[in-house]
Design a protein around this motif. Sequence first.
Motif, PDB file in Angstrom:
ATOM      1  N   ILE A 177      30.849 -41.608  36.277  1.00 31.48           N
ATOM      2  CA  ILE A 177      29.466 -41.714  37.103  1.00 31.48           C
ATOM      3  C   ILE A 177      29.792 -40.948  39.319  1.00 31.48           C
ATOM      4  O   ILE A 177      29.582 -40.049  39.445  1.00 31.48           O
ATOM      5  N   PHE A 178      31.264 -42.040  39.071  1.00 32.22           N
ATOM      6  CA  PHE A 178      31.225 -41.766  40.863  1.00 32.22           C
ATOM      7  C   PHE A 178      32.517 -40.725  40.702  1.00 32.22           C
ATOM      8  O   PHE A 178      32.710 -40.165  41.934  1.00 32.22           O
ATOM      9  N   ALA A 179      33.500 -39.998  39.406  1.00 33.12           N
ATOM     10  CA  ALA A 179      34.252 -39.513  40.008  1.00 33.12           C
ATOM     11  C   ALA A 179      34.002 -37.677  39.584  1.00 33.12           C
ATOM     12  O   ALA A 179      33.954 -37.156  40.248  1.00 33.12           O
ATOM     13  N   ILE A 180      32.448 -37.614  38.662  1.00 33.38           N
ATOM     14  CA  ILE A 180      31.743 -36.536  38.999  1.00 33.38           C
ATOM     15  C   ILE A 180      31.133 -36.074  40.295  1.00 33.38           C
ATOM     16  O   ILE A 180      30.395 -35.331  40.595  1.00 33.38           O
ATOM     17  N   CYS A 181      30.265 -37.369  40.777  1.00 36.03           N
ATOM     18  CA  CYS A 181      29.628 -37.534  42.039  1.00 36.03           C
ATOM     19  C   CYS A 181      30.294 -37.654  42.472  1.00 36.03           C
ATOM     20  O   CYS A 181      29.583 -36.192  43.778  1.00 36.03           O
ATOM     21  N   PHE A 182      31.118 -37.977  43.079  1.00 35.55           N
ATOM     22  CA  PHE A 182      32.665 -37.645  44.613  1.00 35.55           C
ATOM     23  C   PHE A 182      33.524 -36.188  44.334  1.00 35.55           C
ATOM     24  O   PHE A 182      34.193 -36.187  45.288  1.00 35.55           O
ATOM     25  N   LEU A 183      33.389 -35.387  43.027  1.00 38.68           N
ATOM     26  CA  LEU A 183      34.639 -34.493  42.756  1.00 38.68           C
ATOM     27  C   LEU A 183      33.771 -32.896  43.890  1.00 38.68           C
ATOM     28  O   LEU A 183      34.902 -32.559  43.612  1.00 38.68           O
ATOM     29  N   PRO A 184      32.717 -32.908  43.322  1.00 35.85           N
ATOM     30  CA  PRO A 184      32.395 -31.527  44.320  1.00 35.85           C
ATOM     31  C   PRO A 184      32.373 -31.647  46.354  1.00 35.85           C
ATOM     32  O   PRO A 184      33.160 -30.740  47.000  1.00 35.85           O
ATOM     33  N   ILE A 185      31.706 -32.377  46.344  1.00 38.04           N
ATOM     34  CA  ILE A 185      32.525 -32.203  48.219  1.00 38.04           C
ATOM     35  C   ILE A 185      33.934 -32.525  48.407  1.00 38.04           C
ATOM     36  O   ILE A 185      33.937 -32.540  49.249  1.00 38.04           O
ATOM     37  N   ASN A 186      34.215 -33.716  47.286  1.00 42.07           N
ATOM     38  CA  ASN A 186      35.901 -33.589  48.163  1.00 42.07           C
ATOM     39  C   ASN A 186      36.872 -32.400  47.678  1.00 42.07           C
ATOM     40  O   ASN A 186      37.219 -31.505  48.327  1.00 42.07           O
ATOM     41  N   ILE A 187      36.100 -31.091  46.907  1.00 45.51           N
ATOM     42  CA  ILE A 187      36.432 -29.794  46.520  1.00 45.51           C
ATOM     43  C   ILE A 187      36.024 -29.302  47.665  1.00 45.51           C
ATOM     44  O   ILE A 187      37.218 -28.602  48.655  1.00 45.51           O
ATOM     45  N   PHE A 188      35.034 -29.089  48.362  1.00 43.12           N
ATOM     46  CA  PHE A 188      34.821 -28.834  49.791  1.00 43.12           C
ATOM     47  C   PHE A 188      35.216 -28.702  50.865  1.00 43.12           C
ATOM     48  O   PHE A 188      35.882 -28.191  51.725  1.00 43.12           O
ATOM     49  N   ILE A 189      35.326 -30.243  51.033  1.00 41.46           N
ATOM     50  CA  ILE A 189      36.374 -30.712  52.764  1.00 41.46           C
ATOM     51  C   ILE A 189      37.354 -30.408  52.441  1.00 41.46           C
ATOM     52  O   ILE A 189      38.187 -29.921  53.733  1.00 41.46           O
ATOM     53  N   MET A 190      38.195 -30.415  51.098  1.00 43.78           N
ATOM     54  CA  MET A 190      39.377 -30.054  50.788  1.00 43.78           C
ATOM     55  C   MET A 190      39.771 -28.781  51.196  1.00 43.78           C
ATOM     56  O   MET A 190      40.411 -27.734  51.517  1.00 43.78           O
ATOM     57  N   TRP A 191      38.648 -28.070  50.637  1.00 44.20           N
ATOM     58  CA  TRP A 191      39.098 -26.746  50.468  1.00 44.20           C
ATOM     59  C   TRP A 191      38.567 -26.148  52.008  1.00 44.20           C
ATOM     60  O   TRP A 191      38.911 -25.030  52.908  1.00 44.20           O
ATOM     61  N   GLY A 219      27.546 -31.215  47.180  1.00 50.09           N
ATOM     62  CA  GLY A 219      27.710 -32.537  47.012  1.00 50.09           C
ATOM     63  C   GLY A 219      27.816 -33.200  47.520  1.00 50.09           C
ATOM     64  O   GLY A 219      27.530 -34.565  47.260  1.00 50.09           O
ATOM     65  N   PHE A 220      27.167 -33.011  49.133  1.00 50.52           N
ATOM     66  CA  PHE A 220      26.581 -34.256  49.458  1.00 50.52           C
ATOM     67  C   PHE A 220      25.811 -35.499  48.839  1.00 50.52           C
ATOM     68  O   PHE A 220      25.130 -36.160  48.871  1.00 50.52           O
ATOM     69  N   CYS A 221      24.555 -34.021  48.212  1.00 53.96           N
ATOM     70  CA  CYS A 221      22.757 -34.856  47.375  1.00 53.96           C
ATOM     71  C   CYS A 221      23.607 -35.487  46.601  1.00 53.96           C
ATOM     72  O   CYS A 221      24.238 -36.796  46.287  1.00 53.96           O
ATOM     73  N   LEU A 222      24.685 -35.255  45.780  1.00 57.09           N
ATOM     74  CA  LEU A 222      25.866 -35.856  44.601  1.00 57.09           C
ATOM     75  C   LEU A 222      26.020 -36.884  45.016  1.00 57.09           C
ATOM     76  O   LEU A 222      26.259 -38.784  44.291  1.00 57.09           O
ATOM     77  N   SER A 223      26.806 -37.153  45.754  1.00 59.11           N
ATOM     78  CA  SER A 223      27.752 -38.248  46.958  1.00 59.11           C
ATOM     79  C   SER A 223      26.479 -39.128  47.194  1.00 59.11           C
ATOM     80  O   SER A 223      26.495 -40.468  46.794  1.00 59.11           O
ATOM     81  N   PHE A 224      25.088 -38.812  47.745  1.00 59.84           N
ATOM     82  CA  PHE A 224      24.389 -39.735  47.596  1.00 59.84           C
ATOM     83  C   PHE A 224      23.292 -39.721  46.693  1.00 59.84           C
ATOM     84  O   PHE A 224      22.772 -41.380  46.969  1.00 59.84           O
ATOM     85  N   ILE A 225      23.595 -39.230  45.976  1.00 59.31           N
ATOM     86  CA  ILE A 225      23.249 -39.800  44.611  1.00 59.31           C
ATOM     87  C   ILE A 225      24.090 -40.728  43.394  1.00 59.31           C
ATOM     88  O   ILE A 225      23.129 -41.972  42.829  1.00 59.31           O
ATOM     89  N   ASN A 226      25.183 -41.049  43.655  1.00 58.46           N
ATOM     90  CA  ASN A 226      26.198 -41.727  42.723  1.00 58.46           C
ATOM     91  C   ASN A 226      25.510 -43.624  43.583  1.00 58.46           C
ATOM     92  O   ASN A 226      25.606 -44.837  42.539  1.00 58.46           O
ATOM     93  N   SER A 227      24.761 -43.571  44.593  1.00 58.51           N
ATOM     94  CA  SER A 227      24.077 -44.997  45.084  1.00 58.51           C
ATOM     95  C   SER A 227      22.976 -44.541  44.763  1.00 58.51           C
ATOM     96  O   SER A 227      22.968 -46.517  45.026  1.00 58.51           O
ATOM     97  N   CYS A 228      22.333 -44.476  44.108  1.00 64.23           N
ATOM     98  CA  CYS A 228      21.207 -44.559  43.939  1.00 64.23           C
ATOM     99  C   CYS A 228      21.088 -44.684  42.136  1.00 64.23           C
ATOM    100  O   CYS A 228      20.418 -45.470  40.948  1.00 64.23           O
TER     101      CYS A 228
END
Length: 342
Positions: free
Chosen positions: A202-216, A238-247
Amino acid sequence: MTSTPNTHLVSLAAGDLLMVLLTVPFISIVYTVSSYPFGETVCRASEFVKDLSLGITVFTLTALSADRYMAIVRPVSHHVSDTADRVTVIVAVGIWVFSAILALPAALFSHVPDKFTPTGEKYHICTPFPPYLGDLYPKIHTLVKFIVYYVLPLVLIATFYVLMARHLLVSAQHLPGEAAGQQRQVQARRKVAKMVLAFVTIFAICFLPINIFIMWWHFGENSSMNYNIYWHSFRIVGFCLSFINSCINPIALYFVSGTFRKYFNRHVFCWCTRRRRGRRRDWDPTDSTATRLSTAPRTEHVHLRMVGGADNGTHDAPHRLTLTSTTSLLSSRNYTNPGSVV
């Protein structure tokens, strides 16, 4: 419920709670207003808690994977030691301290600069990159966070799970068929390992989009010029998924762990549990699952044989013992040991 995995889960839950209470409200409002409405103090606190919670999450997941590796590969040395609980608490506290140290740059350098639109309208943003550190600092900061908070932990966790899977396959081939107790222990450890693997996935999936955007954004060529509605939508997802990881961790825990599901039902969903218990008390005497009580007396005659004597106890004694008792016959119910492993 006191165990090494549960101690780390408490620490993980505390970090998620900080993220939900102190970061999500202040960052999510950025997407609803045209300018950052809070001051520099809130900006620094929010960015600090965001990095702190991220560090607690990823390092706790790594510690959980390492603990599951030790519990499966070296179960005796891992559980018999008297200092196991103390070491677990020290590791949990050390994770918080280390995460706070890594989050210090966000608390020190975050600020709210003045920005201007092409039409000359002023607006504010909250950014952890001050201009006096130069254009190279954002790239270095982003790359270090990507490696420390994402790539390196996932590599370590994947290594632990490959070694665990190899050990379980080898040990399963050497377990004797009659070693039921050992097989139950292996199955219990597999359940906990699956729980940790679910969290890591779950962590890997939730934080993958935001990391892709930041690196791009920091390393892509002309990223600021190519920023469009698609990248903006990808950024919001990406931001929403990173916050969803906490819930989503307690939800995943509810479905993965039977022990935690039982305690969730008892303490979190107590209202629904009471209703079910109330329906159970209104039992039907004809129901096969209801408790049936039998008070019919039962008499048994037990012949007593003499031990010893002239004929070495070869004859029946002239005594007879009569036992009369009232028995209660209860229907069997499934029983779950509250102290069982997750």
